[in-house]
Design a protein around this motif. Structure first.
Motif, PDB file in Angstrom:
ATOM      1  N   THR A   1       0.833  -1.208   0.000  1.00 44.07           N
ATOM      2  CA  THR A   1       0.000   0.000   0.000  1.00 44.07           C
ATOM      3  C   THR A   1       0.867   1.258   0.000  1.00 44.07           C
ATOM      4  O   THR A   1       1.844   1.353   0.749  1.00 44.07           O
TER       5      THR A   1
ATOM      6  N   PRO B   1       0.589   5.706  -0.227  1.00 44.42           N
ATOM      7  CA  PRO B   1      -0.270   6.909  -0.246  1.00 44.42           C
ATOM      8  C   PRO B   1      -0.310   7.479  -1.675  1.00 44.42           C
ATOM      9  O   PRO B   1       0.742   7.686  -2.288  1.00 44.42           O
ATOM     10  N   ASN B   2      -1.497   7.716  -2.171  1.00 42.59           N
ATOM     11  CA  ASN B   2      -1.643   8.194  -3.557  1.00 42.59           C
ATOM     12  C   ASN B   2      -1.552   9.716  -3.589  1.00 42.59           C
ATOM     13  O   ASN B   2      -2.539  10.431  -3.799  1.00 42.59           O
TER      14      ASN B   2
ATOM     15  N   GLY C   1      -6.664   8.551  -0.736  1.00 43.17           N
ATOM     16  CA  GLY C   1      -6.061   7.723   0.305  1.00 43.17           C
ATOM     17  C   GLY C   1      -4.889   6.899  -0.173  1.00 43.17           C
ATOM     18  O   GLY C   1      -4.248   7.199  -1.174  1.00 43.17           O
ATOM     19  N   SER C   2      -4.627   5.838   0.575  1.00 45.48           N
ATOM     20  CA  SER C   2      -3.555   4.902   0.218  1.00 45.48           C
ATOM     21  C   SER C   2      -4.149   3.740  -0.572  1.00 45.48           C
ATOM     22  O   SER C   2      -5.226   3.233  -0.228  1.00 45.48           O
TER      23      SER C   2
END
Length: 739
Positions: A475, A477-478, A501-502
């Motif tokens: 995962t 963070p975007n 979010g992630s």
């Protein structure tokens, strides 16, 4: 007072007649001998008789043996006796030479009968099939005077006799049918069968055979395309003569005589046949191979692809090639209409003066006017003066009157497209569509052209990350990422609104998220990604961070080869399409095989196939499922470049890898919105049309099977539920150990 001739007078006159007759025969024999010795001009040598020269087309052959097309000056391809329908043989003998199997090249009985017919005004030809063959193999000069014509006729007699001594009757009639002209650029029975009836010589029916044989009385007069009624009457005459020669029953004649011609006419041109772009690239490749490897004829002269009757065996699948061309044509009509509609109410040529000027200077018209010595002012006037021209449209060619400069603008707004399909297990190219219309646009966009690849480059960065221990379930963070150390700091933007979010790497690839891709690039570095891309057959990929988003150019050919490594368990095989070349006698001049190279672990390749499948099941390629109802284990990646100038779709299955590009010739012309210009809209639908046709043909044996997992197992966790449990377990363990 008349006196009756005495017995002595009769004897004397008879002796005189016999002397004249014998003397005439002797003189004739001497004359023929002198011709045979070449005293009246050279005759073909024994070698010439053994190896007669004729312009024979070179055939490009698909993997199943069907002909894709030919290279020719004369569209002639030879066949053997067993490949010719008995209907053709019987029709020819009944019409042209009923005693063919009995004479030795010259039918003296028929000759003297024909002379008698001609003396009473009934003109008939006396040439046997063998004599006609001699004439075809060693053509007469034009504009001969009477003496030269007679001399040439006798030369043909001698050649006919030599042919009979050196060849069997079957070989002679086969050679004749291979050399005869059937009009419409069809030389030989094989070309004629395809041009007029879209079939092969062995499958010619009685009526079809009789039509072609009947043309030999006059290819223009009895042309089935120019004079169908006359051709049909002549066909029936041929069948009637077959009945007379007991080569056809009266009942068969009665059943066939009223049938229409049923032509399936396909005019023979150099561009005729399928895969014209492929054949053009192939021809240049063969010339280069012959030159670089010094492959010449036994006499040391270079091979001529248009005249030497070579057999060129390729990997292309005939049916898949047809499906690819059909899918392109079907969707590009729709897409072109979308493109024009998207510019409604706007001026697509605003601020594009430079591009139009470049288009003018690249045109054949401009180059021609320059060669004529026209000034720039004269050329400008010419381009602004209406003239007759033929332009390409998806509804067919249109003859119109327009200014040449307007035609330049028209073609600037015409979408182009290219597609290639390959078997990843051996690199064999199965379909090749280099452009939208070879007649109008000769430039091949599969191998010769390169365009920016956009997001189709992202899997290269992901593959390096997976190889470095990242899981598809990792995962991130975007959020925007800045990469420094390679010139100016680089912070890419996301195309459209980023997912909040992630998100996992799997989801980031599925939805083509730029931020996460940039994050991975920051972790693995551009050198590793550039190195992998180079190993996958893509040259000139610079080691800069932006390559993760596909800022470099590549060809469809190279991109398909690269994606093949994902589908083929980490083994890269450079795409090949030429297997071997044989001369007209079957001697192999050149051959090659694929060269597989392992470039990534089977485990990494397998994980990448699963990630690419996620693009289709739940990502930018999902319309393949929900809109086009293609439900099979397919991995894919869409790609869209800056300003929507290029749309890509790369697709993989265990048996096929396909790459499709769509865009205008000039990158300055493009869709206004990404919604319409993205690869999912401009390229994916063509793949859908193609693969649905492929799956519908069981003979192709392309299954719906999934990618095979490595037999040794997969240590990389790609099940995100399992990955989450592992992560939670690791966290608990860390807490217990005080980390």
């Amino acid at each position: 007072m008349n006196k009756s001739l005495s017995a002595q007078d009769i004897k004397r006159y008879s002796l005189l007649i016999w002397k004249l007759l014998i003397g005439g025969i002797a003189l004739f024999a001497i004359f023929i001998s002198m011709i045979g010795l070449g005293l009246f001009g050279a005759l073909p040598s024994f070698r010439d008789i053994e190896h007669p020269k004729s312009n024979q087309a070179s055939e490009i052959i698909a993997e199943d043996g069907r002909t894709l097309g030919t290279y020719f000056v004369q569209n002639r391809s030879n066949v053997t006796y067993k490949d010719i329908s008995e209907n053709v043989i019987n029709g020819l003998i009944a019409t042209e030479d009923t005693r063919f199997k009995e004479h030795s090249g010259i039918d003296f009985k028929r000759t003297f009968s024909i002379i008698g017919y001609n003396l009473i005004g009934k003109k008939q030809g006396a040439s046997t099939i063998t004599q006609q063959l001699a004439k075809n193999l060693f053509p007469r000069e034009s504009n001969l005077n009477f003496f030269s014509l007679v001399l040439t006729k006798f030369k043909e007699w001698i050649v006919a006799v030599k042919l009979e001594r050196n060849y069997t009757k079957e070989e002679i009639i086969t050679m004749y049918l291979n050399t005869v002209d059937f009009g419409n650029q069809a030389y030989g029975i094989k070309s004629a069968a395809r041009v007029y009836f879209n079939t092969t010589p062995d499958k010619l029916s009685i009526t079809q055979a009789a039509t072609l044989v009947g043309m030999q009385k006059g290819i223009t007069m009895y042309s089935p395309t120019r004079h169908p009624e006359r051709s049909r009457d002549r066909r029936n005459t041929v069948m009637a003569m077959m009945v007379k020669s007991d080569l056809l029953t009266q009942q068969q004649f009665d059943e066939e005589k009223d049938k229409p011609l049923n032509l399936h006419f396909n005019a023979a041109t150099v561009n005729d046949g399928i895969a014209p772009y492929f054949r053009s690239v192939l021809k240049n490749d063969i010339k280069t191979i012959f030159q670089e490897q010094s492959i010449t004829k036994p006499d040391g002269t270079p091979y001529d692809l248009d005249r030497d009757g070579l057999k060129i065996y390729t990997t292309l699948n005939y049916d898949m090639q047809v499906y690819a061309e059909e899918a392109q044509k079907e969707y590009m009509k729709v897409l072109q209409a979308q493109f024009i509609a998207s510019w409604k109410g706007r001026n697509p040529f605003k601020d594009k003066t430079l591009q139009i000027e470049q288009g003018i200077k690249r045109s054949d018209r401009y180059k021609s006017l320059k060669l004529e010595g026209k000034s720039d002012e004269e050329i400008t006037n010419d381009f602004n003066t209406k003239t007759e021209m033929t332009i390409f449209t998806w509804k067919g060619n249109i003859d119109t009157v327009m200014k040449p400069i307007d035609s330049v603008r028209y073609y600037k707004m015409l979408l182009r497209n290219a597609m290639m399909t390959m078997d990843p297990t051996n690199g064999h190219v199965k379909a090749w569509v280099g452009g939208i219309n070879y007649e109008h646009f000769k430039y091949d966009q599969v191998k010769m052209g390169t365009r920016q690849v956009g997001s189709t480059a992202k899997p290269f960065t992901y593959a390096v990350a997976i190889e470095n221990g990242y899981s598809p379930c990792y995962t991130v963070p975007n959020v925007p990422v800045t990469i420094e150390g390679y010139g100016e700091p680089w912070t890419p933007r996301n195309s459209g609104k980023p997912l909040p979010g992630s998100i996992t790497l799997q989801k980031a690839l599925a939805y083509s998220q730029n931020f996460v891709t940039a994050y991975l690039m920051k972790q693995v570095g551009p050198v590793a990604v550039s190195t992998l891309a180079t190993k996958m057959g893509i040259p000139n990929v610079p080691a800069f961070p932006s390559i993760c988003l596909g800022t470099f150019d590549s060809s469809v050919y190279n991109m398909v080869g690269a994606y093949g490594a994902f589908a083929n368990k980490g083994i890269y095989t450079k795409p090949i399409y030429l297997l071997r070349i044989e001369d007209k006698n079957g001697v192999v001049l050149f051959s090659q095989k694929e060269i597989p190279k392992p470039i990534m672990s089977e485990e990494v390749a397998y994980v990448m196939t699963r990630m690419l499948k996620g693009v289709v099941t739940n990502g930018t390629g999902s319309r393949l499922n929900y809109k086009y109802k293609v439900n099979a284990p397919i991995g894919a990646k869409t790609g869209t470049t800056q300003n929507n100038s290029d749309g890509w779709f790369m697709a993989i299955t265990p048996q096929l890898v396909t790459g499709i590009w769509t865009g205008c010739e000039d990158r300055a012309f493009h869709f206004i919105s990404t919604n319409q210009g993205e690869g999912a809209n401009t390229a994916l639908p063509i793949f859908a049309g193609f693969i649905k046709r492929v799956y519908a043909n069981p003979a192709l044996k392309i299954s719906h099977a999934d990618f095979e997992a490595p037999k040794s197992g997969v240590s990389i966790t790609f099940d995100c539920n399992q990955y989450q449990k592992q992560e939670e377990g690791t966290s608990e363990l860390d807490e217990k150990l005080g980390f």
